[in-house]
Scaffold this motif. Structure first.
Motif, PDB file in Angstrom:
ATOM      1  N   GLY A 135      15.690  26.006 -30.146  1.00  0.00           N
ATOM      2  CA  GLY A 135      14.853  24.963 -29.557  1.00  0.00           C
ATOM      3  C   GLY A 135      15.548  23.654 -29.273  1.00  0.00           C
ATOM      4  N   TYR A 136      16.885  23.649 -29.284  1.00  0.00           N
ATOM      5  CA  TYR A 136      17.632  22.409 -29.064  1.00  0.00           C
ATOM      6  C   TYR A 136      18.164  22.345 -27.640  1.00  0.00           C
ATOM      7  N   MET A 137      18.312  21.134 -27.148  1.00  0.00           N
ATOM      8  CA  MET A 137      18.863  20.891 -25.814  1.00  0.00           C
ATOM      9  C   MET A 137      20.288  20.372 -25.967  1.00  0.00           C
ATOM     10  N   GLU A 138      21.204  20.914 -25.172  1.00  0.00           N
ATOM     11  CA  GLU A 138      22.610  20.532 -25.300  1.00  0.00           C
ATOM     12  C   GLU A 138      22.876  19.193 -24.630  1.00  0.00           C
ATOM     13  N   ALA A 139      23.604  18.333 -25.325  1.00  0.00           N
ATOM     14  CA  ALA A 139      24.045  17.043 -24.786  1.00  0.00           C
ATOM     15  C   ALA A 139      25.542  17.112 -24.520  1.00  0.00           C
ATOM     16  N   LEU A 140      25.989  16.318 -23.586  1.00  0.00           N
ATOM     17  CA  LEU A 140      27.411  16.279 -23.245  1.00  0.00           C
ATOM     18  C   LEU A 140      27.835  14.819 -23.154  1.00  0.00           C
ATOM     19  N   ASN A 141      28.431  14.324 -24.221  1.00  0.00           N
ATOM     20  CA  ASN A 141      28.901  12.942 -24.266  1.00  0.00           C
ATOM     21  C   ASN A 141      30.415  12.902 -24.091  1.00  0.00           C
ATOM     22  N   GLN A 197      12.281  15.286 -30.171  1.00  0.00           N
ATOM     23  CA  GLN A 197      13.529  15.327 -29.413  1.00  0.00           C
ATOM     24  C   GLN A 197      14.565  16.065 -30.253  1.00  0.00           C
ATOM     25  N   LYS A 198      15.049  17.175 -29.710  1.00  0.00           N
ATOM     26  CA  LYS A 198      16.028  18.001 -30.414  1.00  0.00           C
ATOM     27  C   LYS A 198      17.250  18.172 -29.525  1.00  0.00           C
ATOM     28  N   MET A 199      18.395  17.694 -29.987  1.00  0.00           N
ATOM     29  CA  MET A 199      19.628  17.766 -29.205  1.00  0.00           C
ATOM     30  C   MET A 199      20.786  18.222 -30.081  1.00  0.00           C
ATOM     31  N   PHE A 200      21.751  18.865 -29.454  1.00  0.00           N
ATOM     32  CA  PHE A 200      22.975  19.243 -30.156  1.00  0.00           C
ATOM     33  C   PHE A 200      24.162  19.038 -29.230  1.00  0.00           C
ATOM     34  N   GLU A 201      25.340  18.991 -29.817  1.00  0.00           N
ATOM     35  CA  GLU A 201      26.566  18.855 -29.028  1.00  0.00           C
ATOM     36  C   GLU A 201      27.721  19.516 -29.759  1.00  0.00           C
ATOM     37  N   THR A 202      28.535  20.241 -29.019  1.00  0.00           N
ATOM     38  CA  THR A 202      29.816  20.738 -29.519  1.00  0.00           C
ATOM     39  C   THR A 202      30.899  20.052 -28.700  1.00  0.00           C
ATOM     40  N   GLY A 203      31.894  19.510 -29.364  1.00  0.00           N
ATOM     41  CA  GLY A 203      32.933  18.792 -28.629  1.00  0.00           C
ATOM     42  C   GLY A 203      34.114  18.455 -29.513  1.00  0.00           C
ATOM     43  N   THR A 204      35.102  17.857 -28.899  1.00  0.00           N
ATOM     44  CA  THR A 204      36.350  17.528 -29.581  1.00  0.00           C
ATOM     45  C   THR A 204      36.251  16.170 -30.252  1.00  0.00           C
TER      46      THR A 204
END
Length: 267
Positions: A135-141, A197-204
């Protein structure tokens, strides 16, 4: 450029005359056409076509260029005002335009090696699908952020801060070492949007070293009226179990970003 302006004036009805320059053996403006020879094989090999010399002449004439075929060569007469044409490759481009870009069929070059998906990419892709399923939405920062977002708003020590030189923006001057800061900033920028509001991010993320160390991190945030520790712990355990088949537990910890007693460490 003078010949271009003169040609425009001539088309508007002006009469043009050339003027000899005193002490020199030339005159201005120069209206003499140029001739460039284009080889049939060059045009066909560059465009992937099989056009005859007569067909190439026809395509050039569609672009308002006079041309005649002589065996496998095409003699093209370039007007003085076409200052954008320098050599044979420019004529190949004109042939493509006259033939019709939409009529060209692209062909992929045959592969020279066998390719396969990167294992790290497959793992991250699977992880993203798991989080979306929860149920999470992906963020890209951006990996570049500011001292205000990364340290000031998270109450963290900035002694190990890594700055970049000659940044074009004050908001992109620091290499992030804490991926959660970007998600917290996302929440603060979207308080007018409906909850939860549910968000997640995978990144360096980066840390000091020689060279600079790089690691892939995962972070998620869950903002709503009934958010609690049990909920986010179950999300974390489900993600690790589904993505990596890892069983884990937590123990009480502390972190400068959060209030005392609101942090747990994965064990």
């Amino acid at each position: 450029m003078l010949s271009v302006v003169a040609t425009i004036l001539q088309s508007a009805g002006f009469e043009l005359c050339t003027v000899n320059i005193s002490g020199a053996k030339n005159s201005t403006p120069q209206f003499k056409d140029r001739k460039i020879i284009l080889n049939e094989n060059l045009a066909n090999s560059m465009l992937g076509l099989n056009l005859s010399p007569a067909k190439i002449v026809s395509t050039l004439k569609k672009c308002r260029l006079e041309a005649t075929a002589k065996n496998k060569n095409i003699v093209c007469t370039v007007p003085r005002y076409r200052f954008d044409i320098f050599g044979t490759m420019d004529l190949v481009e004109e042939v493509a335009l006259g033939y019709g870009i939409e009529n060209l069929t692209p062909n992929l070059s045959p592969p020279q090696t066998l390719g396969q998906k990167n294992h790290e990419f497959e793992t991250l892709n699977s992880l993203s699908h798991t989080m979306v399923g929860l149920g999470y939405m992906e963020a890209l920062n951006s990996s570049l952020t500011s001292k205000r977002i990364l340290y000031d708003l998270t109450n963290r020590d900035s002694s190990n801060m890594m700055s970049v030189m000659d940044s074009k923006s004050q908001e992109h001057t620091i290499l992030r070492d804490f991926i959660l800061a970007g998600l917290i900033n996302n929440l603060s920028s979207n308080i007018h949007e409906p909850y939860p509001q549910k968000m997640f991010e995978t990144g360096t993320v980066f840390s000091k070293g020689n060279p600079v160390n790089e690691e892939i991190h995962l972070a998620c945030v869950n903002a709503h009226n009934d958010a609690n520790f049990s909920e986010i712990k179950s999300i974390m355990q489900s993600t690790l179990k589904t993505g990596f088949n890892i069983e884990c537990n937590t123990k009480t910890s502390s972190h400068p970003t959060f209030a005392e007693g609101s942090t747990a460490e994965i064990i």
